[in-house]
Design an enzyme around this catalytic site. Structure first.
Site, mmCIF file in Angstrom:
data_model
loop_
_atom_site.group_PDB
_atom_site.id
_atom_site.type_symbol
_atom_site.label_atom_id
_atom_site.label_comp_id
_atom_site.label_asym_id
_atom_site.label_seq_id
_atom_site.Cartn_x
_atom_site.Cartn_y
_atom_site.Cartn_z
ATOM 1 N N ARG A 27 2.762 2.584 3.938
ATOM 2 C CA ARG A 27 0.916 2.588 3.642
ATOM 3 C C ARG A 27 0.506 3.358 3.281
ATOM 4 O O ARG A 27 1.345 4.822 2.954
ATOM 5 C CB ARG A 27 -0.390 1.929 4.481
ATOM 6 C CG ARG A 27 0.010 2.698 6.571
ATOM 7 C CD ARG A 27 -1.684 2.656 6.439
ATOM 8 N NE ARG A 27 -2.609 3.380 5.129
ATOM 9 C CZ ARG A 27 -2.169 4.884 5.407
ATOM 10 N NH1 ARG A 27 -1.327 5.845 6.124
ATOM 11 N NH2 ARG A 27 -3.145 5.410 4.488
ATOM 12 N N ALA A 29 -0.694 4.614 -1.042
ATOM 13 C CA ALA A 29 -0.594 4.751 -1.806
ATOM 14 C C ALA A 29 1.395 5.151 -2.582
ATOM 15 O O ALA A 29 1.566 4.596 -3.358
ATOM 16 C CB ALA A 29 -1.722 4.924 -3.341
ATOM 17 N N GLY A 30 0.843 6.588 -2.587
ATOM 18 C CA GLY A 30 1.909 7.263 -3.143
ATOM 19 C C GLY A 30 2.771 6.720 -2.126
ATOM 20 O O GLY A 30 4.585 6.877 -2.474
ATOM 21 N N ARG A 70 1.224 -5.350 -2.390
ATOM 22 C CA ARG A 70 0.592 -5.333 -2.438
ATOM 23 C C ARG A 70 -0.506 -5.851 -3.844
ATOM 24 O O ARG A 70 0.529 -4.522 -4.521
ATOM 25 C CB ARG A 70 -0.127 -4.173 -1.039
ATOM 26 C CG ARG A 70 0.586 -4.201 0.242
ATOM 27 C CD ARG A 70 -0.276 -3.293 1.040
ATOM 28 N NE ARG A 70 -1.807 -2.990 1.320
ATOM 29 C CZ ARG A 70 -1.930 -2.374 1.906
ATOM 30 N NH1 ARG A 70 -1.694 -1.011 1.866
ATOM 31 N NH2 ARG A 70 -3.449 -2.288 1.571
ATOM 32 N N CYS A 140 -10.767 7.321 4.950
ATOM 33 C CA CYS A 140 -9.412 6.953 5.139
ATOM 34 C C CYS A 140 -7.724 8.043 5.239
ATOM 35 O O CYS A 140 -8.408 9.497 6.222
ATOM 36 C CB CYS A 140 -8.666 5.938 4.099
ATOM 37 S SG CYS A 140 -7.397 5.014 4.567
ATOM 38 N N ASP A 209 -6.431 4.952 -4.535
ATOM 39 C CA ASP A 209 -5.438 3.312 -4.230
ATOM 40 C C ASP A 209 -5.217 3.035 -6.451
ATOM 41 O O ASP A 209 -4.147 2.710 -6.643
ATOM 42 C CB ASP A 209 -5.620 2.114 -4.144
ATOM 43 C CG ASP A 209 -5.021 2.541 -2.545
ATOM 44 O OD1 ASP A 209 -6.137 3.469 -2.239
ATOM 45 O OD2 ASP A 209 -4.724 2.276 -2.166
ATOM 46 N N ASN A 219 -10.687 2.692 -4.298
ATOM 47 C CA ASN A 219 -10.028 3.404 -3.132
ATOM 48 C C ASN A 219 -10.611 2.744 -2.036
ATOM 49 O O ASN A 219 -10.950 1.457 -1.987
ATOM 50 C CB ASN A 219 -10.259 4.976 -2.648
ATOM 51 C CG ASN A 219 -9.426 5.718 -1.596
ATOM 52 O OD1 ASN A 219 -9.042 5.638 -2.021
ATOM 53 N ND2 ASN A 219 -10.467 6.265 -0.689
ATOM 54 N N LYS A 220 -9.815 2.867 -0.170
ATOM 55 C CA LYS A 220 -10.141 2.569 0.680
ATOM 56 C C LYS A 220 -11.553 1.855 0.496
ATOM 57 O O LYS A 220 -12.648 2.525 0.735
ATOM 58 C CB LYS A 220 -9.589 3.126 1.961
ATOM 59 C CG LYS A 220 -9.454 3.029 3.638
ATOM 60 C CD LYS A 220 -8.764 1.522 3.138
ATOM 61 C CE LYS A 220 -8.035 1.494 3.036
ATOM 62 N NZ LYS A 220 -6.845 0.275 3.333
HETATM 63 P P1 RI2 Z 1 -2.159 8.146 -0.900
HETATM 64 C C1 RI2 Z 1 -4.988 4.218 1.232
HETATM 65 O O1 RI2 Z 1 -4.654 2.808 1.291
HETATM 66 C C2 RI2 Z 1 -6.200 4.742 1.204
HETATM 67 O O2 RI2 Z 1 -6.667 3.638 0.390
HETATM 68 C C3 RI2 Z 1 -5.755 5.944 0.155
HETATM 69 O O3 RI2 Z 1 -7.027 6.535 0.594
HETATM 70 C C4 RI2 Z 1 -4.556 5.845 -0.488
HETATM 71 O O4 RI2 Z 1 -3.705 4.441 -0.496
HETATM 72 C C5 RI2 Z 1 -4.484 6.710 -1.455
HETATM 73 O O5 RI2 Z 1 -3.002 7.613 -0.485
HETATM 74 P P2 RI2 Z 1 -3.711 2.137 2.539
HETATM 75 O O6 RI2 Z 1 -2.016 1.563 2.118
HETATM 76 O O7 RI2 Z 1 -0.501 7.980 -1.778
HETATM 77 O O8 RI2 Z 1 -3.992 2.386 3.610
HETATM 78 O O9 RI2 Z 1 -3.153 9.595 -1.098
HETATM 79 O O10 RI2 Z 1 -4.480 0.961 2.039
HETATM 80 O O11 RI2 Z 1 -1.301 9.381 0.731
#
Ligand code: RI2
Length: 324
Positions: A27, A29-30, A70, A140, A209, A219-220
């Site tokens: 999980r 986004a990156g 997703r 988050c 996201d 975002n979350k």
């Molecule tokens: P990075 C996450 O989504 C959160 O919403 C977080 O803020 C966003 O991805 C970006 O995360 P989830 O996969 O790419 O937990 O900055 O639903 O790590």
């Protein structure tokens, strides 16, 4: 390397990565963007195809499957499309399968390397915005955010961090745990305590996201409430995001789909069984309007939300030509 032969294709890297992303074992986004391209690479390197035609058909189907894991984080389709574009260029010039797969491998490696580099650059740009004595609140778990906080800490700045729990999946615990292990001064707070602590907060820092053409940030779930409270107390509200989180299709007026997840992430099955007349809603993301955002920190520099459309045009104008 793959070889041409009459052996059925093995699609397990695609299926397993699809499942891991869908179930949020991978999980962020990156991270999901990098996992998807690495699955494509493994698929190309380890599968067997009976013809070039079959290769392209299966590769594009694999890409579509990964993208559907997703719906909200645009990093996922952007990363997959980046790799598929390399395949399409090679298909258009009738390149050999070997050459095409080499080009795909390179595209995958280059995406992953530039993603990791982008996070690092965001860390160093964003760290300059943190001052000694600051109180920072985050929601988050975002690699881009933890990169900034870590870089500021490593630069010797003394500041305090509040991390929200982030119900229903408690990703805020990951943030608190990562930062504490790196030696930062961090407190975990319930989401419902944000307004209690916001009075002390100088800067809110969140990830993204997806970012829309008007500068709105997806975002979350809970991010927009945090932004509202930050607005009330005049705390700065910064977003940290790599440019592959820009949603180019929003320039054409498309909306970003908000994922709704299982009610069992919110309540246990037994509870819902005993209270079967209760409807449980579990939206995973929300939209923070640009009016509540001061800056968006990317690896390409720092932008006000209203300026993000210019960056989007610069980076994504070309692929938009092909959008159906
Ligand atoms: P990075 C996450 O989504 C959160 O919403 C977080 O803020 C966003 O991805 C970006 O995360 P989830 O996969 O790419 O937990 O900055 O639903 O790590």
């Amino acid at each position: 390397m793959p070889w041409l032969g009459f052996v059925p294709m093995r699609s397990s890297p695609i299926d397993s990565t699809y499942q891991m992303i869908k179930e949020m074992e991978v999980r962020g986004a990156g991270r999901i963007a990098r996992a998807a391209v690495m699955a494509l690479k493994e698929y190309c390197d380890s599968s067997r195809f009976s013809s070039t035609k079959e290769f392209y058909r299966n590769l594009f189907a694999a890409g579509e499957k990964l993208k559907s894991a997703r719906p909200t984080a645009v990093s996922l389709p952007n990363s997959v499309n980046y790799v598929l574009a390399a395949a399409k260029r090679n298909e258009a010039r009738n390149a050999s399968l070997r050459e095409t797969i080499r080009a795909i491998d390179e595209a995958c490696d280059s995406f992953v390397a530039s993603s990791l580099k982008a996070t690092k650059m965001i860390g160093s740009y964003g760290a300059r915005r943190i001052q000694d004595g600051d109180v920072v609140l985050t929601h988050c778990n975002s690699e881009a955010v933890t990169a900034i906080l870590t870089a500021a800490h490593e630069a010797g700045k003394k500041f305090e961090v509040f991390a929200t729990e982030t119900r229903p999946r408690f990703q805020g615990r990951i943030t608190a745990s990562v930062l504490a292990r790196r030696g930062l001064n961090v407190s975990l707070i319930p989401d419902s305590a944000v307004r209690v602590y916001m009075r002390k907060v100088d800067t809110v820092l969140v990830g993204a996201d997806a970012i829309a053409a008007n500068g709105a940030v997806i975002n979350k779930i809970g991010t927009s409430q945090v932004a509202l409270v930050a607005h009330e107390t005049r705390a700065r509200f910064f977003v940290a995001a790599e440019t592959y989180k820009l949603s180019a299709t929003t320039m054409l007026g498309e909306l970003v789909e908000i994922e709704h997840r299982s009610p069992y992430e919110v309540v246990p099955r037994a509870w819902l069984k005993a209270n079967s007349r209760v409807k449980v809603k579990n939206p995973s993301f929300d939209v923070t309007p640009p009016e509540y955002i001061d800056l968006i920190i990317t690896e390409r520099g720092i932008y006000p939300p209203q300026g993000i459309v210019f960056l989007m045009k610069e980076l994504y104008a070309e692929p938009l030509v092909g959008i159906e």
